[in-house]
Design a protein around this motif. Sequence first.
Motif, PDB file in Angstrom:
ATOM      1  N   LYS A 186      -6.645  -7.196  -0.483  1.00 59.73           N
ATOM      2  CA  LYS A 186      -5.898  -8.365  -0.930  1.00 59.73           C
ATOM      3  C   LYS A 186      -6.262  -9.611  -0.126  1.00 59.73           C
ATOM      4  O   LYS A 186      -6.423  -9.538   1.085  1.00 59.73           O
ATOM      5  CB  LYS A 186      -4.394  -8.082  -0.788  1.00 59.73           C
ATOM      6  CG  LYS A 186      -3.485  -9.132  -1.334  1.00 59.73           C
ATOM      7  CD  LYS A 186      -3.799  -9.538  -2.770  1.00 59.73           C
ATOM      8  CE  LYS A 186      -3.917  -8.372  -3.664  1.00 59.73           C
ATOM      9  NZ  LYS A 186      -4.530  -8.631  -4.979  1.00 59.73           N
TER      10      LYS A 186
ATOM     11  N   THR B 224      -0.952   4.574   0.971  1.00 63.21           N
ATOM     12  CA  THR B 224      -2.070   4.766   1.906  1.00 63.21           C
ATOM     13  C   THR B 224      -1.644   4.301   3.309  1.00 63.21           C
ATOM     14  O   THR B 224      -1.189   5.112   4.099  1.00 63.21           O
ATOM     15  CB  THR B 224      -3.327   4.003   1.415  1.00 63.21           C
ATOM     16  OG1 THR B 224      -3.005   2.610   1.274  1.00 63.21           O
ATOM     17  CG2 THR B 224      -3.806   4.552   0.076  1.00 63.21           C
TER      18      THR B 224
ATOM     19  N   THR C  81       0.854  -1.195   0.000  1.00 61.88           N
ATOM     20  CA  THR C  81       0.000   0.000   0.000  1.00 61.88           C
ATOM     21  C   THR C  81       0.884   1.238   0.000  1.00 61.88           C
ATOM     22  O   THR C  81       0.551   2.259   0.589  1.00 61.88           O
ATOM     23  CB  THR C  81      -0.867   0.008   1.274  1.00 61.88           C
ATOM     24  OG1 THR C  81       0.016   0.117   2.397  1.00 61.88           O
ATOM     25  CG2 THR C  81      -1.684  -1.255   1.394  1.00 61.88           C
TER      26      THR C  81
ATOM     27  N   THR D  54      -6.878  -0.847   0.858  1.00 61.04           N
ATOM     28  CA  THR D  54      -8.140  -1.430   0.425  1.00 61.04           C
ATOM     29  C   THR D  54      -8.384  -1.096  -1.033  1.00 61.04           C
ATOM     30  O   THR D  54      -7.835  -0.141  -1.577  1.00 61.04           O
ATOM     31  CB  THR D  54      -9.328  -0.929   1.283  1.00 61.04           C
ATOM     32  OG1 THR D  54     -10.564  -1.422   0.758  1.00 61.04           O
ATOM     33  CG2 THR D  54      -9.354   0.583   1.354  1.00 61.04           C
TER      34      THR D  54
HETATM   35  C1  LIG Z   1      -3.219   1.474  -1.880  1.00 58.49           C
HETATM   36  S1  LIG Z   1      -4.347   0.310  -2.364  1.00 58.49           S
HETATM   37  C2  LIG Z   1      -3.366  -1.089  -2.620  1.00 58.49           C
HETATM   38  C3  LIG Z   1      -4.214  -2.327  -2.649  1.00 58.49           C
HETATM   39  O1  LIG Z   1      -4.199  -2.868  -3.969  1.00 58.49           O
HETATM   40  C4  LIG Z   1      -3.619  -4.139  -3.877  1.00 58.49           C
HETATM   41  O2  LIG Z   1      -4.128  -5.025  -4.812  1.00 58.49           O
HETATM   42  P1  LIG Z   1      -3.235  -5.384  -6.112  1.00 58.49           P
HETATM   43  O3  LIG Z   1      -1.812  -5.505  -5.657  1.00 58.49           O
HETATM   44  O4  LIG Z   1      -3.842  -6.676  -6.606  1.00 58.49           O
HETATM   45  O5  LIG Z   1      -3.459  -4.228  -7.069  1.00 58.49           O
HETATM   46  C5  LIG Z   1      -3.936  -4.593  -2.480  1.00 58.49           C
HETATM   47  O6  LIG Z   1      -5.258  -5.012  -2.355  1.00 58.49           O
HETATM   48  C6  LIG Z   1      -3.647  -3.344  -1.722  1.00 58.49           C
HETATM   49  O7  LIG Z   1      -4.184  -3.262  -0.451  1.00 58.49           O
END
Ligand SMILES: CSC[C@H]1O[C@H](OP(=O)(O)O)[C@H](O)[C@@H]1O
Length: 367
Positions: free
Chosen positions: A254, A175, A165, A242
Motif C-alpha cells: 500500500k 498476514t 493485513t 504486501t
Molecule cells: C494481506 S495483504 C493486504 C495488502 O493489500 C492491501 O491493498 P488493498 O487494500 O488495496 O487491497 C494492502 O496493500 C495490504 O498490505
Amino acid sequence: MKIDGVAYRSVWVDEDGWSVRILDQTRLPWTVDILRLTDEQQVAHAIKSMQVRGAPLIGAVAAYGLALALRRDASDAALESVAAMLGETRPTAINLRWALARMLAALRPVAPAARAQAAYDAAAAIAEDDVETCRSIGQHGLPLIQDIAARKPGQPVNILTHCNTGWIATVDYGTALSVIYQAHDAGIPVHVWVDETRPRNQGSALTAWELGKHGVPHTVIADNAGGHLMQHGQVDIVLVGTDRVTRHGDVANKIGTYLKALACHDNNVPFWVALPHSTLDMSVRDGLREIPIEERAAEEVLTVTGQTADGKVVTVRTAAPGSAGANPAFDVTPARLVTGLITERGRCDASEAGLLGLYPEFAAKAA
Ligand SMILES: CSC[C@H]1O[C@H](OP(=O)(O)O)[C@H](O)[C@@H]1O
C-alpha cells in the motif's frame, strides 16, 4: 476470526451451495453487511470497488468468480475469457493472477460437464490453503515479538502497521496481523500504532475495527506520524503485508509503505514484511521498474468517507474545489530497506537466496 463472538471467514459459499458470500468492506466499520455474489460480473465489481480487498482475498474471491461463471457456461472459451476478465480487475497484487492460473491449470484438463464442480473444489482448496498459510505466518512471526517483549518486561511491544493485513485481507487470520493476533493470544502485551492509511483508510476503518473486535490495544495515527514516533523510541517494530514480492525481495505494498521503511532505516527500527507463497512473483527481479502500480480514481484522494453524528455514512470533499488529484495505490520498497520476510515456511532475508532457501522449488520459475 470472530465478530462479536461469531466465527467468520471473509469469503464462503452460501447455504444454497453455489452463491458466494463476502463482507462488504466498504461498509466497515459502520455496519457488517454480508453480500451474496451470483455471477462473475458481481465478483469483478466487488474486487474493483474494494468491497473485497487484500492481496490473498482477492485471489480467493476471483477463484469463486470463475466457478460462478462456469455454472452457466463451462466451455473452453468461457473459461479463458472469464479468467482473463477477472485477472484485469486489479493489477498489482500477484495473488489475483496466481489464483486464476491455479484455477486454469486445474480446469483446462476437465471436461466441461464436470468443470463447475471442479472449479468450486479448486476455489475451496485455494481458500483452505490460505487459511492454514496465514495461521502459519503468524506462528513464524511470533518469535520476533517474543524477543522484543523479553527485552522490555512488563511493557507493551509497540508495533506499527500500515493498511489492513488482517483476517479480512485474507480468507482468515491475516498476514502481518496474524503475527499480532498470535502474540496477543499468547499473552504478550502488545500495542499497535495503526496508520490510518489514506486515501481509503484501510487502517483507521478496517485494522482498527479488527483489532478492537479482538481486544488488541491500538491507537490510530496519521500516516505521517510514524517517523516522529520512531524518532522518540515509540516503535519497536514495523510489520506490514504486501501485494507482491519479487525474486530479489523488493516489496510492493500500500502507498506509504516505502516512506515507513525509510523512517525505519533512519531510526534502526526493524521493518518486517509478512506474506504467503501466493504473493511471491519470482518472474520479476526489479520491483520498482517491473511491478504495475494501480492508479485509482482521484476522487478517493479528494474526498473522505465517514459517519456523521447521527449515524449516516457520507462522503465529503476535503480538497479545494477544482483541484486535481493523483492516486497511486501502491509503492515499492527496495529489498535493501527490508529487515526480513515472514512466510508460512519461516523467516528469511529479503533476497533471492533467502527466498530460495525457503522455496527451493521456485528456483526454476521464470526470472
Ligand atoms: C494481506 S495483504 C493486504 C495488502 O493489500 C492491501 O491493498 P488493498 O487494500 O488495496 O487491497 C494492502 O496493500 C495490504 O498490505
